[in-house]
Design a protein around this motif. Structure first.
Motif, PDB file in Angstrom:
ATOM      1  N   ASP A   1      46.085  37.408  45.722  1.00  0.00           N
ATOM      2  CA  ASP A   1      45.414  38.689  45.482  1.00  0.00           C
ATOM      3  C   ASP A   1      44.647  39.150  46.721  1.00  0.00           C
ATOM      4  O   ASP A   1      43.508  39.599  46.646  1.00  0.00           O
ATOM      5  N   MET A   2      45.301  39.036  47.869  1.00  0.00           N
ATOM      6  CA  MET A   2      44.693  39.479  49.117  1.00  0.00           C
ATOM      7  C   MET A   2      44.867  40.988  49.281  1.00  0.00           C
ATOM      8  O   MET A   2      45.830  41.563  48.757  1.00  0.00           O
TER       9      MET A   2
ATOM     10  N   GLY B   1      44.530  40.351  34.984  1.00  0.00           N
ATOM     11  CA  GLY B   1      44.400  40.926  33.655  1.00  0.00           C
ATOM     12  C   GLY B   1      43.390  42.055  33.691  1.00  0.00           C
ATOM     13  O   GLY B   1      43.011  42.541  34.758  1.00  0.00           O
ATOM     14  N   GLY B   2      42.936  42.469  32.525  1.00  0.00           N
ATOM     15  CA  GLY B   2      41.952  43.545  32.455  1.00  0.00           C
ATOM     16  C   GLY B   2      40.759  43.131  31.612  1.00  0.00           C
ATOM     17  O   GLY B   2      40.918  42.585  30.517  1.00  0.00           O
TER      18      GLY B   2
ATOM     19  N   GLN C   1      41.832  40.538  28.664  1.00  0.00           N
ATOM     20  CA  GLN C   1      43.162  40.469  28.091  1.00  0.00           C
ATOM     21  C   GLN C   1      44.212  40.503  29.201  1.00  0.00           C
ATOM     22  O   GLN C   1      43.931  40.895  30.338  1.00  0.00           O
ATOM     23  N   PHE C   2      45.397  40.032  28.871  1.00  0.00           N
ATOM     24  CA  PHE C   2      46.506  40.056  29.816  1.00  0.00           C
ATOM     25  C   PHE C   2      47.761  40.502  29.082  1.00  0.00           C
ATOM     26  O   PHE C   2      48.092  39.945  28.028  1.00  0.00           O
ATOM     27  N   PRO C   3      48.458  41.496  29.627  1.00  0.00           N
ATOM     28  CA  PRO C   3      48.125  42.246  30.845  1.00  0.00           C
ATOM     29  C   PRO C   3      47.089  43.335  30.567  1.00  0.00           C
ATOM     30  O   PRO C   3      46.755  43.613  29.416  1.00  0.00           O
TER      31      PRO C   3
ATOM     32  N   PHE D   1      40.524  45.417  36.649  1.00  0.00           N
ATOM     33  CA  PHE D   1      41.322  44.245  37.012  1.00  0.00           C
ATOM     34  C   PHE D   1      40.442  43.011  37.207  1.00  0.00           C
ATOM     35  O   PHE D   1      39.362  43.084  37.793  1.00  0.00           O
ATOM     36  N   GLU D   2      40.922  41.876  36.716  1.00  0.00           N
ATOM     37  CA  GLU D   2      40.258  40.592  36.938  1.00  0.00           C
ATOM     38  C   GLU D   2      41.325  39.491  36.965  1.00  0.00           C
ATOM     39  O   GLU D   2      42.213  39.460  36.115  1.00  0.00           O
ATOM     40  N   SER D   3      41.215  38.611  37.922  1.00  0.00           N
ATOM     41  CA  SER D   3      42.212  37.558  38.087  1.00  0.00           C
ATOM     42  C   SER D   3      41.969  36.403  37.119  1.00  0.00           C
ATOM     43  O   SER D   3      40.831  35.966  36.927  1.00  0.00           O
TER      44      SER D   3
END
Length: 468
Positions: free
Chosen positions: A95-96, A358-359, A368-370, A386-388
């Motif tokens: 996630d760069m 995910g979000g 949640q994902f996605p 967005f959150e990893s």
């Protein structure tokens, strides 16, 4: 300000194949392999390749870094793609930001050390990743000697773990081994000739250049890293008048030779077991040589790795051949399917698929994902950011061991994994054997091959829960 190794981390696949198992299966045809049939070698699972192993090393190396490096270099002789950015896949999985400069370097087993030399000459900050997943012809000495693995080195100025003092390079088109684009396996030349012409003539010349630049002698060296056979290491040490005790562990007994990544893998071990002020000399060899002289500092390593972590021994030679796609097992009709990838849809969902983003709802804090337009819990619209999930620890809620569905390494294990924030995802598991998954067990996510499109020679990647 010192320039050198800010951090580093290796990655060795959990699976091991005992060399005695290889000899037990092929010794009838090649009895000369008996002398090599000691210890074990690391083998990549069917869903691992140079990219996935390089990613694991890179993720570990950057675990304590707040700001991503501005440059990523990926070195390998076994890139899965010839016309797709292999380093770009690693950058996406990490996630760069898209502004990160990335490059692939290849064409030699010393590609990683050559890249390290260039980094030193420019004094740029960056992440150097090296990974190789070389296969070998069954019954060959390479099958005994090779291993699979990766290593990553974070380079820059500051509180370095090892300062780079001097470097030197030389090109010499001495063909000790090669692999053409048409072939899967390496072709090697007679070892004694390579040792006499390469290791005992070319390498000492480059080492002398480095020691002269640093104004030190061989007596000042505390550890020498030689990416070659034990015979080559001993010969070089003897030629230079260096005690054999100073020759670094070549990791043959537990890992094997991991190609372009091997010098960095040995460097990680050498730095881990060195003392403040120790001089470490690293030699990369292959159609010439690169030599790097480093000095250990007092800074402690961030990562404390263990090559025995999650170790899993494979004692079936036929199973190993199947995992590496060197024999064709008839898995039945379920294995006959078209795995065509919709690349336009993949591009639109790249952050979710490759980056595992995910979000998280800004209204009720549910993850949640996605990521979706509507929150699954509170129903808020356009509320998610967005959150990893890539580095989160999950918990197994349910699972199935399916012996009817196709997978190259039966059984096919899949199930529901819950993450902090209530995210629940149905995923395929990795690195678990029959009966090893338990409800409530904690798992970590690993970046792996999802499946292969054999008709179009493409492979897809995704994330899988594995033993934590």
């Amino acid at each position: 300000m010192s320039y050198g190794v800010l951090d580093l981390a290796p990655y060795v696949p959990p699976m091991r194949l005992e060399r005695s198992e290889i000899y037990a299966s092929v010794g009838w045809a090649v009895p000369s392999l008996k002398g090599l049939a000691t210890g074990e070698r690391a083998i990549a699972n069917w869903d691992e390749d140079a990219i996935t192993m390089g990613f694991e090393a890179a993720r570990s190396c950057l675990s304590a870094v707040q700001k991503p490096p501005s440059r990523v270099t990926f070195a390998s002789t076994t890139f899965p793609f010839a016309d797709r950015s292999n380093s770009g896949i690693i950058c996406s999985a990490l996630d760069m930001p898209s502004s990160v400069r990335n490059e692939d370097v290849f064409g030699s087993r010393r590609a990683a050390v050559s890249a390290l030399v260039r980094y030193f000459e420019t004094k740029e900050d960056g992440l150097l990743v090296a990974s190789d997943c070389r296969d070998a012809k069954p019954g060959s000495a390479q099958e005994m000697n090779y291993g699979h693995g990766a290593a990553a080195v974070l380079l820059g100025k500051g509180r370095v773990k090892a300062e780079i003092i001097a470097v030197s390079s030389i090109h010499d088109d001495l063909v000790d081994q090669y692999r053409s684009r048409k072939n899967r396996f390496d072709y090697t030349l007679e070892e004694r000739w390579v040792r006499e012409e390469g290791w005992l003539k070319t390498v000492p010349q480059v080492i002398e250049n480095v020691l002269n630049d640093a104004a030190i002698s061989t007596e000042n060296l505390d550890k020498i890293i030689v990416h070659g056979s034990s015979g080559a290491s001993r010969s070089v040490a003897k030629k230079l008048g260096i005690s054999q005790e100073k020759v670094a562990n070549n990791l043959y007994s537990s890992v094997g030779d991991v190609g372009a990544a091997h010098p960095l893998l040995m460097l990680a071990e050498a730095i881990k077991h060195s003392n403040t002020g120790d001089f470490i000399l690293m030699v990369g060899f292959g159609q010439g040589a690169d030599v790097v002289l480093l000095k250990r500092t007092k800074e402690k390593l961030t990562n404390d790795w263990d090559f025995e972590s999650n170790r899993r021994v494979v004692k079936n030679y036929t199973q190993y051949l199947s995992l590496r796609d060197m024999i064709a097992i008839d898995f039945g009709l379920r294995a006959e399917r078209d795995n065509r990838t919709a690349l336009s849809a993949f591009y639109r969902k790249n952050k979710e698929i490759t980056g595992m983003l995910g979000g998280r709802c800004t209204k009720c804090n549910t993850l949640q994902f996605p990521k979706s337009l509507i929150c699954v819990k509170c129903g808020a619209s356009h509320s998610q950011e967005f959150e990893s999930l890539a580095n989160m620890t999950g918990r197994v809620k349910s699972f199935t061991e399916d012996w009817l569905a196709y997978t190259p390494f039966p059984p096919y294990i899949y199930g529901n994994v819950e993450f902090e924030g209530e995210a629940n995802i149905m995923l395929e598991f990795a690195d678990f054997g029959p009966g090893q998954v338990k409800v409530g067990e904690h798992v970590r996510l690993v970046f792996r091959i999802k499946d292969f499109d054999d008709k179009r020679d493409f492979r897809r990647y995704f994330w899988k829960p594995a033993p934590s």
